[in-house]
Design an enzyme around this catalytic site. Structure first.
Site, short mmCIF file in Angstrom:
data_model
loop_
_atom_site.label_atom_id
_atom_site.label_comp_id
_atom_site.label_asym_id
_atom_site.label_seq_id
_atom_site.Cartn_x
_atom_site.Cartn_y
_atom_site.Cartn_z
N ARG A 127 0.80 -1.23 0.00
CA ARG A 127 0.00 0.00 0.00
C ARG A 127 0.83 1.28 0.00
NH1 ARG A 127 -5.12 -0.67 4.17
NH2 ARG A 127 -5.79 -2.75 3.56
N HIS A 175 -7.55 -4.45 -7.65
CA HIS A 175 -7.33 -3.79 -6.36
C HIS A 175 -8.61 -3.82 -5.53
CE1 HIS A 175 -4.63 -1.25 -4.00
NE2 HIS A 175 -5.64 -0.42 -3.74
N TYR A 220 -18.75 11.98 -13.36
CA TYR A 220 -18.74 13.19 -14.18
C TYR A 220 -17.42 13.39 -14.92
CZ TYR A 220 -22.79 14.39 -11.30
OH TYR A 220 -24.01 14.39 -10.66
#
Length: 740
Positions: free
Chosen positions: A32, A78, A122
């Site tokens: 990570r 992931h 968007y």
């Protein structure tokens, strides 16, 4: 039940917790938080890049919704939250966060004011040319692949990394027990350092740092560290860079000007920076500044309006640098995963060496892959050439023999692949022109094969090839391009600059007024101290002094503490001012007993109501905080009552019993802190007043008809801690030398 009991194991809680926490910590570090030194990517970024590549979102194609990309990433590679993945993706598209963006975003991806990106439904995205270069060679066995978390897909362990992304884009992350924070750099300068290492692998760190210069932040700014500091940071792999905003002075004519900030330090939120400066302006902590405006559009443009044309622009900026994030620090910590997946802090040379070693491995693997493809193709082409030389016999075998493939293999010593290729050949390929093309291709591939074999056999040729690849990357993303030009500049500042209040505040005379109830204010000009000042109904004057706006006002309270406030911070106007307790932390049961203007190199005699005291110099009057500075220690029911400036060599002290004593000032010790010594001895009552004077001039007191100076001291002359003699005839009944 018995079977279940057989499977139960008894383990130590501490040992089991330690083991599981270690597993969690390593997972956080490796999977990570820390980047790989070879490609500079964390797993989430690597998976984002690969998923976008699989969706064919290259720079020449159209955009796709970010929601589609995020969906693929969390579904295939992931298995984490979509919000975290989208935030990571959005950051890769922000040209103010990433030096060389990996994602070309369309829509609202946030801004330097701290606003976040629009929802992923968007926004749209595709890869940049830089990202394509980072993944160049994925289809050529350049790196290893591994199975994804569910075993249904595969993903690259590391990117081939044609660009030195770790240093070019930098990164930050917090793992368990360790963290990383690497600043971005200029690609062209990193390539120059890599070329130097290829020429001389034993090169020292200093020449490398001179090539790199230092960080190159996407938001520009100016690094003010010395080269020695920068060199030490890159040598240790840890260090601090100080960045300042870039500003210039704009002439407005008639002697007026304004300051325009065009670049701010990296990772500083512009809106919060402006709020901070505005807050300081409101609190009158930037007395040289009159106003601030944000005129930014796409570029940063913060306008600072000075108080007047006489304000020194450099002094104003120095003040803001000290109080705001116009100067910030970047704490570098090059903690990365090496090629074996082990986290460690590396020097700049180690990082560059790891990248070059990775590029060498990638070059070798791609060369072997290409060589294998060439050998396969040459095998087929040689079969075609045999077929052309024996075309009639080949046709006969195909027409007449049942197992034509086996017969051809035996007759012409063909391999199975060659025989299969001949059988699959189209009739129109039997033209003479095709035979010429095959011979030309065979010759070209044979020549390329020889070059690849020579490359794989000679390490010098490999480094020459890597050097050529680096030069190509430099040409594509170098300083001649808009993306590659250096943005952050370097300069050295004078660390000895001291900003005094006299330089910051316009010097004007004022009258400082303190009331009995603890309200403080000032009036412009020197107003007579005996004037009838206006107060609230239940309030009256405690003390008033003349000062300058550049002065520091010293306050001495009954608990033996000194406080200091800037005269420029005292409220002025027609009101009653503000409570002094808002400016200093005065005790609930303490009161101010003295107020005066700070004077350098002055000394003062402080005393308590019990007649104890000592001399203190000006170095001990300044308090660093609102809490004040404790100087005088007091016994029960004892309070500090007096602080007199040393203006002579003799002390006259009078008690409530009207006994007056005169002695030499040298008998009183100078102390930094304490209860002091006895100045006068009392049977009843305490000390009333003190006067310091020169022996040749005598002490002065008020009497009917004016003042009188007593030069004949023999009657009252004695030593410290004596009782003294009655005051002279006509001495004020208030037991004070002079009227307030």
């Amino acid at each position: 039940m018995a079977e279940i009991e057989e499977k139960i194991k008894t383990v130590g809680l501490a040992e089991e917790l330690s083991s599981r926490y270690l597993s969690y910590a390593m997972s956080t570090i490796v999977s990570r938080s820390l980047p790989d030194v070879r490609d500079g990517l964390k797993p989430v970024h690597r998976r984002l890049m690969y998923a976008m590549r699989q969706l064919h979102l290259d720079p020449k194609s159209g955009f796709k919704k970010c929601a589609r990309v995020v969906g693929d990433v969390i579904g295939k590679y992931h298995p984490h939250g979509d919000s975290a993945v989208y935030q990571a993706m959005a950051r890769l598209a922000q040209d103010f966060s990433v030096r060389y963006p990996l994602v070309d975003g369309q829509g609202n991806f946030g801004n330097i004011d701290g606003d976040g990106p629009a929802a992923m439904r968007y926004t749209e995205a595709r890869l940049t040319e830089y990202a394509i270069a980072l993944m160049d060679g994925l289809n050529e066995d350049a790196v290893d692949f591994r199975e994804t978390y569910d075993g249904e897909e595969s993903e690259p362990v590391v990117m081939p990394g044609a660009v030195p992304n770790l240093l070019c884009n930098g990164t930050s992350g917090i793992a368990v027990g360790m963290a990383t924070n690497i600043p971005p750099h200029n690609l062209a300068e990193i390539v120059d350092a890599l070329q130097l290492m290829i020429e001389n692998p034993q090169v020292e760190i200093e020449p490398l740092v001179r090539k790199i210069h230092g960080p190159d932040f996407p938001t520009g700014g100016v690094i003010i560290d010395k080269f020695s500091t920068i060199l030490d940071a890159y040598t240790q792999g840890k260090g601090t860079f100080r960045i300042r905003a870039k500003w210039e002075k704009e002439d407005l004519g008639l002697g007026q000007y304004q300051i325009v900030i065009k670049e701010i330090p990296y990772q500083v939120v512009k809106s919060k920076l402006i709020e901070k400066i505005a807050s300081l302006l409101f609190e009158k902590k930037v007395p040289l500044l009159n106003d601030i405006r944000d005129e930014s559009a796409h570029d940063v443009r913060i306008v600072l309006e000075p108080k007047n044309r006489n304000v020194d622009a450099n002094m104003l900026m120095e003040l803001l640098f000290k109080q705001t994030e116009l100067e910030s620090k970047f704490n570098m910590n090059m903690n990365v995963l090496d090629s074996d997946g082990v986290p460690r802090v590396m020097s700049i040379k180690e990082v560059l060496s790891e990248f070059l070693r990775h590029r060498q491995i990638v070059l070798q693997r791609r060369s072997r892959y290409r060589l294998e493809k060439i050998n396969n193709r040459l095998e087929i082409l040689s079969g075609y050439l045999i077929a052309y030389l024996n075309l009639d016999e080949i046709i006969r075998i195909i027409r007449e023999e049942e197992d034509s493939k086996a017969v051809m293999m035996k007759e012409f010593s063909l391999t199975e692949n060659q025989a299969e290729a001949i059988l699959n050949m189209k009739l129109r390929s039997l033209r003479k022109l095709e035979e010429v093309e095959i011979k030309r291709e065979y010759d070209e591939l044979s020549q390329e094969k020889g070059s690849l074999e020579a490359l794989l056999a000679d390490e010098q040729i490999q480094w020459k090839k890597i050097s050529e690849e680096l030069n190509a990357i430099k040409d594509k993303f170098g300083k001649k391009t808009a993306l590659g030009r250096r943005r952050t500049e370097f300069t050295e500042v004078n660390e000895d600059i001291e900003i005094s209040m006299e330089a910051l505040v316009e010097k004007e005379p004022i009258t400082v007024i303190l009331s009995q109830k603890g309200w403080i204010r000032c009036m412009k000009g020197y107003v007579p101290l005996n004037e009838d000042f206006k107060f609230k109904d239940d309030d009256s004057l405690l003390m008033a002094i003349h000062a300058q706006t550049t002065d520091k006002i010293i306050l001495f309270d009954t608990s033996g503490k000194f406080f200091n406030i800037s005269a420029s911070e005292i409220p002025s106007g027609r009101g009653f001012g503000q409570p002094l307790r808002l400016m200093i932390d005065l005790g609930n049961h303490d009161n101010i007993c003295e107020m005066f203007v700070f004077e350098p190199k002055a000394s003062y005699l402080i005393a308590s109501n019990n007649g104890r005291g000592f001399v203190v110099d000006e170095n001990h009057l300044i308090a660093q905080t609102r809490n004040g500075r404790k100087i005088m220690n007091l016994a029960d029911k004892e309070v500090a009552v007096m602080c007199r400036k040393i203006t002579g060599d003799m002390v006259a002290i009078i008690g409530d019993n009207r006994k007056l004593l005169v002695f030499k000032l040298e008998e009183i010790p100078t102390m930094a802190r304490g209860r002091g010594v006895a100045l006068q001895k009392y049977k009843d009552g305490g000390m009333s007043d003190i006067q310091i004077f020169n022996e040749s001039e005598g002490f002065t007191y008020t009497r009917a008809g004016g003042t009188k100076t007593e030069t004949d001291l023999i009657t009252w002359l004695g030593h410290r801690a004596q009782v003294g003699k009655l005051a002279p005839f006509g001495f004020p009944k208030s037991n004070k030398f002079l009227k307030d």
